[in-house]
Design a protein around this motif. Sequence first.
Motif, PDB file in Angstrom:
ATOM      1  N   VAL A 153       9.037  -8.268   3.676  1.00 46.02           N
ATOM      2  CA  VAL A 153       7.865  -8.157   2.802  1.00 46.02           C
ATOM      3  C   VAL A 153       6.742  -7.430   3.538  1.00 46.02           C
ATOM      4  N   ASN A 154       6.148  -6.450   2.891  1.00 53.10           N
ATOM      5  CA  ASN A 154       4.985  -5.766   3.445  1.00 53.10           C
ATOM      6  C   ASN A 154       3.753  -6.503   2.925  1.00 53.10           C
ATOM      7  N   LEU A 181      -2.092  -4.597  -3.562  1.00 51.23           N
ATOM      8  CA  LEU A 181      -1.646  -4.293  -4.921  1.00 51.23           C
ATOM      9  C   LEU A 181      -1.455  -5.541  -5.780  1.00 51.23           C
ATOM     10  N   ASN A 182      -1.632  -6.711  -5.142  1.00 54.84           N
ATOM     11  CA  ASN A 182      -1.512  -7.995  -5.847  1.00 54.84           C
ATOM     12  C   ASN A 182      -0.118  -8.194  -6.455  1.00 54.84           C
ATOM     13  N   LYS A 239      10.037  -1.656  -2.699  1.00 51.29           N
ATOM     14  CA  LYS A 239      10.555  -2.096  -4.000  1.00 51.29           C
ATOM     15  C   LYS A 239       9.995  -3.478  -4.310  1.00 51.29           C
ATOM     16  N   GLU A 240      10.022  -3.848  -5.575  1.00 59.28           N
ATOM     17  CA  GLU A 240       9.545  -5.161  -5.989  1.00 59.28           C
ATOM     18  C   GLU A 240      10.407  -6.254  -5.358  1.00 59.28           C
ATOM     19  N   TYR A 241       9.734  -7.319  -4.925  1.00 56.77           N
ATOM     20  CA  TYR A 241      10.460  -8.462  -4.368  1.00 56.77           C
ATOM     21  C   TYR A 241      11.226  -9.177  -5.479  1.00 56.77           C
TER      22      TYR A 241
END
Length: 318
Positions: A61-62, A69-70, A50-52
């Motif tokens: 965080v991955n 994916l920037n 999911k978005e941070y």
Amino acid sequence: MSLRDTLIPGELEKQLAGLTFQLTGSVRSRVLGQHQGSSAGSSLEFAKHKEYVPGDDLRTVNWKVSARLNRMLVKQFVQEASSTAMILLDASPSMQFGEESDRKFFKACQLVATLSWILLRQGDRVGLVVFSGNKVVDRVPAQQIASHHLVIMECLERNLLTRVQRDNSSSKPPEAIMQIAQIERWADSSIMLISDFLFDFERSFKMLSELRKLNTTSFLFHMIHPTEYYPSIRGERVDWTRNTEAAFNFSRAGRFRSPETGQAVLADPGAVRREYLERYRQYLAELKQAASESMIRYDHMITNDPIESLLFRFSGQV
């Protein structure tokens, strides 16, 4: 030889060693076990990215995927949790039909012994309620520790040694089971009803429907003695519309007595066999249809079949 060794001999234990049961898709318990929990956790099984957002744990965080994916993505996980299995065992007089190892109640006790052994080994909680007629005759509250299997075996031994007296009220899971369910909080449990269902089974389904309000999942294990009915086998397929000669294979006229009511009738088995088998097939069809309409999984156990055939079928490994 102990009852445990009789019901789960060494060779059978080896066959079942790797077997597991997925009882429910999602349970709320946070205790570690074989099943996915519905709460998000920081360990165990990866679910999705999911978005941070500010406040997320940076350790989740991955970084590799985020760089590719920037944009910053964090990992989400689901917890694996234990489930609870409540086994309801019918000890009514009709379950005593048969000779020793193929007696319906003996085979039902072997099913309880093996199911509980597998479930406790995989980290689930297991409880047992033994009923007959409108009465709860014995019970073991759900526990999770491995030594709890000894308590269940002691309960089975008590009830194998004590044959329940005939109760003129029809054998059905009693209202007391609902009270126990509320007291012991069976929410999110799997209910396993083991019986020959020689009673008004719609009453049982009504009870199971009430239990479903607690987010339970129900399973029926139908104990059938081959003399009552023995379906034909075509390859690996069981054909319930046809029976073998083992079914209702009485040869001489005599009195046929109901173990539940004590009523007896004098009959020539050759004259009534065809009608009996037709009625039994109709009863089976109605039972399976009622289970299907109530979203309850049905399975059967012919008492002279090996117990592992049912267990592997139930686990989905056949």
